[in-house]
Scaffold this motif. Structure first.
Motif: not given
Length: 297
Positions: A1-20
């Motif tokens: 598990m990497e911090l970058q992966q966590m960062r990506y998950v949090v970003a999707v959760a906060e923006t509501g989409g993979f593109t954003r």
């Protein structure tokens, strides 16, 4: 598990989409999706339910995101602490404030801080006092400026009182109270109010004074910002009560003092677990001792 992966998950959760989320993280969407898929495989659970129209957290995702945020914040805090040990203030400074903050010129203070500490990423949000206090306790905010009744005790944060003042009535021109220097709380009880949301610290500042005097009041319009309160009062929909320091900034309204006057304090609060290096620098710039005692329980 990497911090970058966590960062990506949090970003999707906060923006509501993979593109954003990919746009926020400055990566191509395929790379972000691939890393999240790798993480899901490692965890043995899907973190998102994906449809053609929406992306939503699964139960596993709901459990994962708060912990991922804490891990990312801890990593950032570690980097900031190392930088501070070498004499450089880095990291983030997340500030929250009520819309009626008047004890400090927040724009000026943030500008001065940016000049002193250019490597710090500054963010600011406005909200009600209760929400800001909770965000400081959770570590979402580093520092917050709140307004509370004088007797209110804060839990899980440290604090310093910045000012203490009274609420005054604001009424539209032509109102029976317009032009009067003062009125009584019992006279105000006959009015229809525009006020902040029920249960909020801002609402309690007025209601506690009414309750202590054995009075009740009718609130027909609930708002979350002083600007909207003033707009509804100007339209003649009701009267309001706001901090005296703020009332003079509300154009087109008459100010009437009230006796006995509701009181409130403005306070700056920060984490009971200890401020970050950036928060220490900011508080020190305000003339606040970061070691100020509070109730960190």
């Amino acid at each position: 598990m990497e911090l970058q992966q966590m960062r990506y998950v949090v970003a999707v959760a906060e923006t509501g989409g993979f593109t954003r989320a990919a746009e926020r993280c400055h990566v191509v969407q395929s790379a972000l999706s691939h890393q999240i898929a790798r993480l899901e495989k490692e965890l043995g659970a899907r973190l998102f339910d994906r449809t053609s129209r929406s992306v939503r957290l699964t139960a596993a995702g709901e459990a994962f995101v708060p912990v991922a945020r804490q891990a990312l914040e801890a990593a950032e805090r570690a980097r900031a602490e190392v930088a501070a040990a070498t004499g450089e203030v880095r990291g983030r400074l997340a500030v929250g404030a009520i819309s009626t903050v008047a004890a400090v010129d927040l724009a000026r203070e943030l500008g001065a801080f940016r000049t002193r500490c250019p490597q710090v990423r500054i963010s600011l949000q406005t909200a009600m006092s209760d929400q800001l206090l909770e965000q400081v306790r959770q570590g979402v905010l580093d520092v917050a400026f709140v307004g509370l009744v004088p007797a209110a005790r804060t839990v899980g944060v440290r604090e310093k009182e910045l000012s203490r003042g009274e609420l005054v009535a604001v009424v539209p021109p032509g109102h029976p109270l317009a032009g009067r220097e003062w009125t009584t709380l019992s006279r105000m009880a006959r009015e229809t109010f525009v006020d902040f949301t029920a249960g909020s610290a801002a609402r309690r500042q007025r209601e506690d004074a009414f309750r202590a005097a054995g009075l009740t009041s009718e609130v027909a319009y609930e708002v979350t910002t002083v600007e909207f309160l003033a707009k509804l009062v100007r339209a003649g929909l009701g009267v309001g009560m706001v901090p005296e320091a703020i009332a003079s900034e509300l154009a087109g309204l008459d100010i009437v003092r009230v006796r006995p006057a509701p009181e409130r304090t403005e306070r700056v609060v920060w984490s009971g677990l200890g401020p970050s290096p950036a928060a220490v620098a900011f508080l020190t710039g305000l003339g606040v001792d970061p070691a100020q005692r509070g109730d960190p329980a």
